[in-house]
Design a protein around this motif. Structure first.
Motif, mmCIF file in Angstrom:
data_model
loop_
_atom_site.group_PDB
_atom_site.id
_atom_site.type_symbol
_atom_site.label_atom_id
_atom_site.label_comp_id
_atom_site.label_asym_id
_atom_site.label_seq_id
_atom_site.Cartn_x
_atom_site.Cartn_y
_atom_site.Cartn_z
ATOM 1 N N LYS A 119 0.848 -1.193 0.000
ATOM 2 C CA LYS A 119 0.000 0.000 0.000
ATOM 3 C C LYS A 119 0.881 1.239 0.000
ATOM 4 C CE LYS A 119 -4.196 1.890 2.038
ATOM 5 N NZ LYS A 119 -5.260 1.717 3.054
ATOM 6 N N THR A 120 0.775 2.029 -1.046
ATOM 7 C CA THR A 120 1.708 3.125 -1.302
ATOM 8 C C THR A 120 1.667 4.229 -0.259
ATOM 9 O OG1 THR A 120 1.323 2.720 -3.656
ATOM 10 C CG2 THR A 120 2.514 4.733 -3.066
ATOM 11 N N PHE A 121 0.481 4.709 0.062
ATOM 12 C CA PHE A 121 0.370 5.926 0.862
ATOM 13 C C PHE A 121 0.014 5.664 2.327
ATOM 14 C CE2 PHE A 121 -0.676 7.002 -3.577
ATOM 15 C CZ PHE A 121 0.366 7.881 -3.831
ATOM 16 N N GLU A 122 0.303 4.475 2.807
ATOM 17 C CA GLU A 122 0.082 4.169 4.219
ATOM 18 C C GLU A 122 1.088 4.957 5.056
ATOM 19 O OE1 GLU A 122 -1.532 3.055 7.476
ATOM 20 O OE2 GLU A 122 -2.341 2.176 5.633
ATOM 21 N N ARG A 123 0.605 5.655 6.081
ATOM 22 C CA ARG A 123 1.482 6.510 6.880
ATOM 23 C C ARG A 123 2.544 5.721 7.636
ATOM 24 N NH1 ARG A 123 -2.686 10.936 9.635
ATOM 25 N NH2 ARG A 123 -3.385 11.906 7.676
ATOM 26 N N ASN A 124 2.112 4.628 8.242
ATOM 27 C CA ASN A 124 3.049 3.819 9.018
ATOM 28 C C ASN A 124 3.773 2.845 8.086
ATOM 29 O OD1 ASN A 124 4.435 2.152 10.770
ATOM 30 N ND2 ASN A 124 2.719 1.876 12.172
ATOM 31 N N PRO A 125 5.095 2.983 7.922
ATOM 32 C CA PRO A 125 5.843 2.096 7.009
ATOM 33 C C PRO A 125 5.637 0.616 7.296
ATOM 34 C CG PRO A 125 7.218 3.919 7.731
ATOM 35 C CD PRO A 125 5.968 3.976 8.558
ATOM 36 N N LYS A 126 5.435 0.267 8.577
ATOM 37 C CA LYS A 126 5.255 -1.136 8.941
ATOM 38 C C LYS A 126 3.957 -1.704 8.386
ATOM 39 C CE LYS A 126 7.932 -0.935 13.235
ATOM 40 N NZ LYS A 126 7.894 -1.133 14.711
ATOM 41 N N ASP A 127 2.994 -0.823 8.109
ATOM 42 C CA ASP A 127 1.687 -1.278 7.624
ATOM 43 C C ASP A 127 1.575 -1.246 6.105
ATOM 44 O OD1 ASP A 127 0.828 -1.665 10.218
ATOM 45 O OD2 ASP A 127 0.029 0.371 10.411
ATOM 46 N N ARG A 128 2.654 -0.878 5.426
ATOM 47 C CA ARG A 128 2.580 -0.767 3.969
ATOM 48 C C ARG A 128 2.503 -2.128 3.283
ATOM 49 N NH1 ARG A 128 6.858 4.262 3.470
ATOM 50 N NH2 ARG A 128 5.393 5.850 4.228
ATOM 51 N N ILE A 129 3.053 -3.151 3.919
ATOM 52 C CA ILE A 129 2.865 -4.504 3.399
ATOM 53 C C ILE A 129 1.543 -5.010 3.966
ATOM 54 C CG2 ILE A 129 3.741 -6.860 3.325
ATOM 55 C CD1 ILE A 129 6.551 -5.738 3.566
ATOM 56 N N VAL A 130 0.526 -5.038 3.122
ATOM 57 C CA VAL A 130 -0.823 -5.393 3.569
ATOM 58 C C VAL A 130 -0.911 -6.880 3.874
ATOM 59 C CG1 VAL A 130 -3.275 -5.346 2.984
ATOM 60 C CG2 VAL A 130 -1.760 -3.518 2.173
ATOM 61 N N TRP A 131 -0.412 -7.694 2.966
ATOM 62 C CA TRP A 131 -0.354 -9.134 3.192
ATOM 63 C C TRP A 131 0.682 -9.765 2.274
ATOM 64 C CZ3 TRP A 131 -1.217 -11.037 -1.533
ATOM 65 C CH2 TRP A 131 -2.230 -10.517 -2.346
ATOM 66 N N GLN A 132 1.087 -10.973 2.630
ATOM 67 C CA GLN A 132 1.984 -11.763 1.782
ATOM 68 C C GLN A 132 1.516 -13.205 1.823
ATOM 69 O OE1 GLN A 132 6.321 -11.246 1.979
ATOM 70 N NE2 GLN A 132 6.526 -13.458 2.096
ATOM 71 N N VAL A 133 1.455 -13.842 0.664
ATOM 72 C CA VAL A 133 1.051 -15.245 0.606
ATOM 73 C C VAL A 133 2.108 -16.056 -0.130
ATOM 74 C CG1 VAL A 133 -1.431 -14.801 0.730
ATOM 75 C CG2 VAL A 133 -0.301 -14.831 -1.502
ATOM 76 N N ASP A 134 2.112 -17.339 0.158
ATOM 77 C CA ASP A 134 3.039 -18.281 -0.466
ATOM 78 C C ASP A 134 2.197 -19.425 -1.022
ATOM 79 O OD1 ASP A 134 4.826 -20.494 -0.898
ATOM 80 O OD2 ASP A 134 6.305 -19.513 0.391
ATOM 81 N N ILE A 135 2.164 -19.578 -2.338
ATOM 82 C CA ILE A 135 1.266 -20.567 -2.935
ATOM 83 C C ILE A 135 1.695 -21.997 -2.636
ATOM 84 C CG2 ILE A 135 0.650 -18.970 -4.784
ATOM 85 C CD1 ILE A 135 2.320 -20.635 -6.689
ATOM 86 N N GLU A 136 2.939 -22.194 -2.225
ATOM 87 C CA GLU A 136 3.406 -23.540 -1.887
ATOM 88 C C GLU A 136 3.129 -23.894 -0.431
ATOM 89 O OE1 GLU A 136 7.047 -24.945 -4.567
ATOM 90 O OE2 GLU A 136 7.588 -23.221 -3.321
ATOM 91 N N LYS A 137 3.139 -22.904 0.448
ATOM 92 C CA LYS A 137 3.029 -23.185 1.880
ATOM 93 C C LYS A 137 1.662 -22.855 2.470
ATOM 94 C CE LYS A 137 7.977 -22.527 2.703
ATOM 95 N NZ LYS A 137 9.011 -21.739 3.414
ATOM 96 N N ASP A 138 0.965 -21.898 1.877
ATOM 97 C CA ASP A 138 -0.336 -21.499 2.404
ATOM 98 C C ASP A 138 -1.449 -22.298 1.737
ATOM 99 O OD1 ASP A 138 1.022 -19.623 3.893
ATOM 100 O OD2 ASP A 138 0.702 -18.013 2.444
ATOM 101 N N ARG A 139 -2.606 -22.309 2.369
ATOM 102 C CA ARG A 139 -3.746 -23.030 1.812
ATOM 103 C C ARG A 139 -4.180 -22.407 0.495
ATOM 104 N NH1 ARG A 139 -8.323 -23.700 6.172
ATOM 105 N NH2 ARG A 139 -9.421 -23.945 4.205
#
Length: 358
Positions: A119-139
Motif C-alpha cells: 500500500k503506497t500511501f500508508e502513513r506507518n511504514p510497517k503497515d505498507r505490506i498489507v499481506w503476503q502469501v506463499d502458494i506452496e506453503k499457504d492453503r
C-alpha cells in the motif's frame, strides 16, 4: 474462485518440476508463472488495454508490468526470480517508488510463488505490506481469496475490501477478546439451548464454563477450525444467529466421534511429546528444541515468522518466554514444519502420526 485455485495447483506442480529454472531466470518466472495467474485474475497480459510490460515512468524507470482499467493505471506488478528475498528493503522501496510516481494506491511484488500486496500511501511504514502469501506453503483457497482481491473485477474496490476486512477483524476482537470470552459466549448459548427444552434446568456458572471449556478443547485445535469445517460434510452451518455455527458444532459435530490425526515426537534422550491437542505437542516440541534456535532458521508461514519476539495482530500464536510461536496452520503443515526444523538442526527426532478417535 475455482478457476484461480486450479491455476495455482498447476503452478505448484510446475514450480516443483522446474524449480531450478525459476531460481535464476526471471523471464521464465514472468511468462510461465506470473502471467498465467494474472490472466486468470482477468488481467489479459496479451492485450495492452489491460497490461503493458516494461513501460518507463517519468524518470525512465521501468516496472515489469503496468496494469490498466478504463485507460488508467490501476496496479504495478514487479517480478523477481525465486532466489530473491521479497522482504529486501531495496526491492520494496523500488516498488514504492514506481507506485508513488504513478499515483496509485497499491502495488504487487512477486516471484511467482510468493505474492506481496503493498500500500503506497500508508502513513506507518510497517503497515505498507498489507499481506503476503506463499502458494506452496499457504492453503490454496486462502491464497486464491487474497489474489482475487486485486482481480480486474475488484481492483476499483480493493481499498474498500481491505477496510471491511480490517473492520471485521477489529469487530471480532472486540467481541472475543480472550479464550475466557469465547467460553462465556458459548456457555450462554449452551444454557439457552438446554433451557429451551428443560426450562427448570439449573447449573452453577463456573461448572457450566468448565464443562464448556472442556468441550471446546475437544472440538477444536487452534488454527484448524476452518479447515476441519470445510471437510466436515455432515455439519451444515445454520444462519439464524451469529453464534449458530458454534452452537451447531457443539450439538452436532461432537456426536460424530470423528477420527483425527495427532502428532507424537520422540527426542534422542527418549523424551516423548504426545498430547491430545496437536497445537500443544507442536508448541511443547519447539519449547524443548529452543525457540531461539528455531528463530535462526527464518521459517515463516503466510508471511508471518514461525518464531518471533513480537505478537502478530491476526494469526494465532502461543507464547514461550519472550517468543511468540505461530500456530495458525493445519496438522499436516505442523508436521511439515517440525520435519523442516528436524532436518535443518539435525536433531534426529522421530516424528510420527497417530490416530485419535473422539
Amino acid at each position: 474462485m475455482k478457476e484461480i485455485e486450479n491455476q495455482l495447483k498447476e503452478t505448484i506442480e510446475q514450480v516443483t518440476e522446474f524449480r531450478k529454472d525459476y531460481i535464476s531466470n526471471e523471464q521464465a518466472v514472468r511468462t510461465q508463472i506470473i502471467e498465467p495467474i494474472l490472466n486468470v485474475l482477468g488481467w489479459k497480459t496479451s492485450n495492452p488495454k489491460f497490461v503493458k510490460p516494461n513501460v518507463p515512468d517519468e524518470d525512465g524507470k521501468i516496472p515489469d508490468y503496468t496494469l490498466f482499467k478504463n485507460g488508467k493505471t490501476s496496479l504495478i506488478v514487479e517480478a523477481k526470480n525465486l532466489s530473491v528475498n521479497l522482504q529486501d528493503k531495496k526491492i520494496i522501496d523500488q516498488l514504492a517508488n514506481y507506485c508513488f510516481k504513478s499515483g496509485i494506491d497499491f502495488g504487487i511484488l512477486t516471484n511467482g510463488v510468493k505474492w506481496l500486496l503493498f500500500k503506497t500511501f500508508e502513513r506507518n511504514p510497517k503497515d505498507r505490506i498489507v499481506w503476503q502469501v506463499d502458494i506452496e506453503k499457504d492453503r490454496i483457497d486462502s491464497v486464491a481469496k487474497r489474489l482475487f482481491s486485486f482481480a480486474y473485477s475488484n481492483i476499483d474496490t480493493l481499498d474498500d475490501l481491505l477496510k471491511k476486512s480490517k473492520s471485521l477483524d477489529n469487530g471480532w476482537k472486540g467481541l472475543v477478546e480472550s479464550t475466557d470470552s469465547i467460553v462465556t459466549i458459548v456457555s450462554q448459548k449452551l444454557l439457552e439451548k438446554i433451557k429451551s427444552t428443560e426450562p427448570t434446568f439449573k447449573i452453577d456458572s463456573n461448572d457450566l464454563k468448565t464443562f464448556t471449556k472442556s468441550k471446546i478443547e475437544e472440538l477444536f485445535e487452534l488454527a484448524e477450525i476452518e479447515e476441519e469445517e470445510k471437510t466436515d460434510e455432515n455439519c451444515t452451518p445454520q444462519t439464524e444467529t451469529e453464534f449458530t455455527e458454534v452452537e451447531n458444532m457443539i450439538f452436532k459435530r461432537y456426536q460424530k466421534n470423528k477420527i483425527r490425526e495427532k502428532i507424537s515426537v520422540t527426542f534422542p534422550d527418549k523424551t516423548v511429546i504426545k498430547n491430545k491437542i496437536v497445537v500443544e505437542t507442536f508448541v511443547e516440541t519447539i519449547k524443548k528444541i529452543g525457540p531461539e534456535k528455531v528463530l535462526q532458521l527464518n521459517i515463516s508461514r503466510a508471511g508471518v515468522a514461525l518464531v518471533s519476539e513480537s505478537k502478530d495482530d491476526f494469526y494465532n500464536q502461543r507464547k514461550i518466554g519472550k517468543y511468540w510461536i505461530m500456530v495458525h496452520t493445519s496438522t499436516k503443515e505442523k508436521i511439515a514444519i517440525l520435519n523442516e526444523i528436524n532436518e535443518k538442526l539435525n536433531l534426529n527426532l522421530k516424528i510420527e502420526i497417530f490416530i485419535s478417535e473422539r
